[in-house]
Design an enzyme around this catalytic site. Sequence first.
Site, PDB file in Angstrom:
ATOM      1  CD  GLU A 186     -41.175  75.384  32.073  1.00  0.00           C
ATOM      2  OE1 GLU A 186     -41.568  74.840  33.113  1.00  0.00           O
ATOM      3  OE2 GLU A 186     -39.970  75.529  31.803  1.00  0.00           O
ATOM      4  CD  GLU A 296     -35.635  79.066  29.506  1.00  0.00           C
ATOM      5  OE1 GLU A 296     -35.308  77.958  29.963  1.00  0.00           O
ATOM      6  OE2 GLU A 296     -36.644  79.675  29.885  1.00  0.00           O
TER       7      GLU A 296
END
Length: 385
Positions: A186, A296
């Site tokens: 991220e 994910e």
Amino acid sequence: MDRERTGALDSKHRARKKITAMLVLVIALTAGNIIVGIQVQEQAKPAVYNISLETPFKEAAGGDVVIGAAVHTWGLKTDTQYRAILETHFNSITPENEMKMGLLRPNQTGFYWDNADYLVNYAESQNMTVHGHTLVWHSQVPGWLDEFSADPANDREAWRAMLKHHIQTVVGRYAGRVHAWDVVNEVVEMGFGGENGYRKTVWYEKIGVDYIKDAFIWAHEADPSAKLYVNDYGICSDLNKLDFTLKLVSQLQGQGVPIHGIGFQGHVSLYGPPVDVIRQAVAMVNSYDVDVWVTELDISVGGKTNIYSTFLANRQATRYAEVVEAFSRAERLVGISTWGVYDGSSWLHRPEQGVFQWPLLFDEAYAPKPCAASFATALSTHVAR
Ligand code: G3I
């Protein structure tokens, strides 16, 4: 049985018993007249299903693409049904939390290895690969980082040395045993198509943008055999963010930085992003020199109702199939991992807090859901090569 799962099961049983009537205002237009009536309708009933999965996911995928799940040590140590699902269907694990800096580093000088070691040993005993998660993230960092930050003696070089030590100690410990690492997690802002789309994390603020490049170089030094990933959310929905990420990767690769793959987190919902946008994202990635891992995957259903209805179950099954199909278009797809093993272990599904997402393939009672069947079919139809 732990408290979290007990709560989830109780809630499901309550939900299944509960049939709520709701008033529906029916407005019908008949031959120019408006007829207003009140009708009592039964609210959505809980889905009833009896799914039998004949082929394990890992076999349905054909062998070239690994099928993983994020796991907790508590599940592996205490829950035989959890382990049974994992060992039947998956051939890769990702530590959901145990390899994050906050959990590995209770203090600045030491490391806590017990859980991470347990997971790596477990994976080897089951012939599963390990997707390491994650070396550099701004969240789940240890408390002592605040003191480190507050000390004016810690200049940029001190931050670099501290991060290098962390990365190389962790990667070095599992060299040859952790197949892939989410090196940075991220690091790009949402919605950014400009020149400086870097997320302004503590690492960015203290070291500058080179922390990304250095993290990959340091990880590679510690284990030249590991595949190294940039992992992020929203890059299958926000194509500006994806574009920025891909250009960053390409630019660093051009400088000789060892970056091997893009991790699409894949936290999506029943309602978005549209499958066409995921396909566009995949088409963009296909023109870059990167492996692709859906790292994910989970599909939330909305969170507002406490009944997992037939409508939701069917819609989720369709959605899992279309999302897998879209990602299967990645020419260098190497893995698909769900973020959890069953709904009772999902970070998103919190019945005790009134949040109902049922985002995974197995329900709170460990039964395969209709989406597990559609997932398996999509793997064998689109992913197996
Ligand atoms: O370990 C403590 C425990 O000691 C304490 O009693 C308990 C009280 O709340 O908290 C426990 O820590 C929790 C931790 O998970 C382990 O269960 C944290 O509160 C909780 O915030 C943490 O959540 C994790 C979250 O990352 C942290 O941001 C989720 O489980 C995990 O699924 C989630 O995973 C992230 C990926 O790493 C990156 N991509 C997004 C994804 C979802 O947010």
